[in-house]
Design an enzyme around this catalytic site. Structure first.
Site, short mmCIF file in Angstrom:
data_model
loop_
_atom_site.label_atom_id
_atom_site.label_comp_id
_atom_site.label_asym_id
_atom_site.label_seq_id
_atom_site.Cartn_x
_atom_site.Cartn_y
_atom_site.Cartn_z
N GLY A 27 11.33 -4.43 1.34
CA GLY A 27 12.45 -3.51 1.48
C GLY A 27 13.51 -3.73 0.43
CG HIS A 72 9.78 -1.62 5.32
ND1 HIS A 72 9.25 -0.49 4.74
CD2 HIS A 72 11.11 -1.56 5.04
CE1 HIS A 72 10.22 0.22 4.17
NE2 HIS A 72 11.36 -0.43 4.35
N PRO A 79 0.83 -1.20 0.00
CG PRO A 79 -0.68 -1.55 1.72
CD PRO A 79 0.63 -2.02 1.21
CG MET A 80 3.47 2.61 -1.76
SD MET A 80 4.68 2.61 -3.13
CE MET A 80 3.84 1.52 -4.30
CB ALA A 81 -0.77 7.44 1.10
CE LYS A 114 4.59 -3.40 3.88
NZ LYS A 114 5.07 -2.06 4.22
CB CYS A 162 2.71 4.63 9.62
SG CYS A 162 2.76 6.36 9.11
NE ARG A 173 11.14 3.10 -0.80
CZ ARG A 173 12.41 3.26 -0.47
NH1 ARG A 173 13.01 4.41 -0.72
NH2 ARG A 173 13.09 2.29 0.11
#
Length: 384
Positions: free
Chosen positions: A214, A181, A26-28, A151, A111, A238
């Site tokens: 990661g 991560h 998930p990436m905002a 996560k 987060c 990413r």
């Protein structure tokens, strides 16, 4: 040449069997329906929604209700929730399940954003073991037959690691998988992920899959992570920014029958145009969709012979027709530039002292004062 895993294991998350053991992180502002659909068009795996705040879901915030809506082509439907209150989190899970809005639910405890951790949320929360247990256990029970996963990060910093204890607790509460991560909150997105921590978690958590996250910038990285750590699957964040076809590379690396990608500039331009088109459909607004895709320009064209003026035009485009005109000026036969287009993407930053509530590290228990502070932590934010 991309490495291929000799035997690509099926990743099982509850009833879902993933022949390609890959999960989109998930990436905002990134992993909305449009981007998830685009990634699916190239590869396979599990594609998770943007992070949804449990309180906003319970309150049926309009934006949140839109974000939990999946396209009919998406299956299994996966949603990530963030929260700090066991009751609110459980109620959010019940909504997703009772209204048949998700086939998989993930909880975010990764987060590192200061305005979240300074209230005790995100990657700071697992330090309070009983609170972590209450949130996870309540959510698992509310989920029923829908598999629920967590996560998380290694911990707050190297002196306050939480991942092994949290992993065992999550396993004991009945989660379907645990993802790590391999950085601390203090590291943010800087430096290199500590893959040895993933291996340690795999040794500690034995009854459910352990996923590694990661520094997966290529399919080779994913194969190497699984070989080095023994993890059951990988979570990609990413590394797919501006490169949704990475999921095709990953599928091929794990033995799927997927045609190799020849990422010429023309191929990339078509991918960018398709992304814009899907965003227009998602927002039901051409102007808004075209504005949203602007942030992806630098990622898509990293390393390619696209001049500054052209990049600036793409970064201000306001219609699909305008994008078509600009993309039509590119040398579509320009080959993949190799190393110039590879490596790290997205935010990195530098290590920083985590922002925490006063006295947070003094005890693993939740005091009355701490309870009041973490209630303010449930805000819309990215993480992981």
């Amino acid at each position: 040449m991309t490495s291929v895993l000799a035997t690509a294991p099926t990743l099982r998350i509850g009833p879902h069997a993933l022949e390609v053991p890959v999960v989109l992180a998930p990436m905002a502002g990134i992993t909305n329906t449009a981007f998830r659909r685009l990634c699916r068009e190239y590869g396979a795996g599990l594609y998770v929604s943007e992070m949804i705040t449990s309180r906003a879901l319970v309150e049926r915030n309009d934006t949140t209700m839109r974000l939990i809506t999946h396209h009919e082509s998406e299956t299994p439907r996966s949603i990530q929730l963030y929260g700090v209150d066991p009751q609110t989190m459980a109620e959010a899970v019940r909504i997703l399940v009772s209204e048949d809005r998700a086939d998989h639910i993930d909880l975010n405890f990764g987060c590192p954003v200061p305005k979240v951790t300074r209230k005790g949320g995100g990657s700071a929360l697992p330090w309070k073991l009983d609170l972590f247990r209450d949130i996870v256990g309540g959510a698992v029970r509310a989920a029923g037959d829908v598999p629920l996963t967590v996560k998380m990060r290694k911990g707050i910093d190297d002196d306050h690691l939480t991942y092994l204890e949290a992993g065992r607790i999550a396993e004991g509460e009945g989660v379907a998988a645990v993802a790590l991560h391999a950085r601390t909150a203090a590291e943010f997105y800087s430096g290199h992920a500590d893959w040895s921590a993933i291996a340690n978690l795999k040794e500690a958590v034995t009854s459910v899959p352990v996923l590694g996250n990661g520094d997966i910038w290529s399919a080779d990285d994913a194969v190497r992570m699984m070989a080095e750590t023994g993890c059951d699957g990988v979570v990609v964040g990413r590394g797919c920014l501006g490169r949704p076809w990475l999921f095709g590379d990953l599928a091929a690396a794990f033995g799927a029958d997927v045609a190799p990608v020849d990422a010429t500039l023309g191929f990339v331009a078509n991918a960018f145009r398709r992304h814009a088109e899907l965003l227009v459909e998602f927002f039901d607004d051409e102007g808004r969709g075209c504005r949203d895709v602007r942030k992806h320009v630098a990622w898509y064209f990293k390393g390619y012979p696209v001049g500054g003026e052209t990049r600036a035009q793409l970064a201000t485009g306001s219609s699909l027709a305008e994008f078509d005109e600009i993309l039509g000026t590119l040398d579509t036969h320009a080959p993949y530039p190799g190393a110039a287009a590879e490596g790290q993407r997205g935010r990195a930053g530098t290590p920083k002292r985590p922002a925490l509530p006063e006295g947070w590290l003094d005890s693993r228990d939740v005091t009355r004062e701490a309870s009041r502070m973490i209630a303010d932590a449930e805000v819309e934010n990215s993480g992981g």
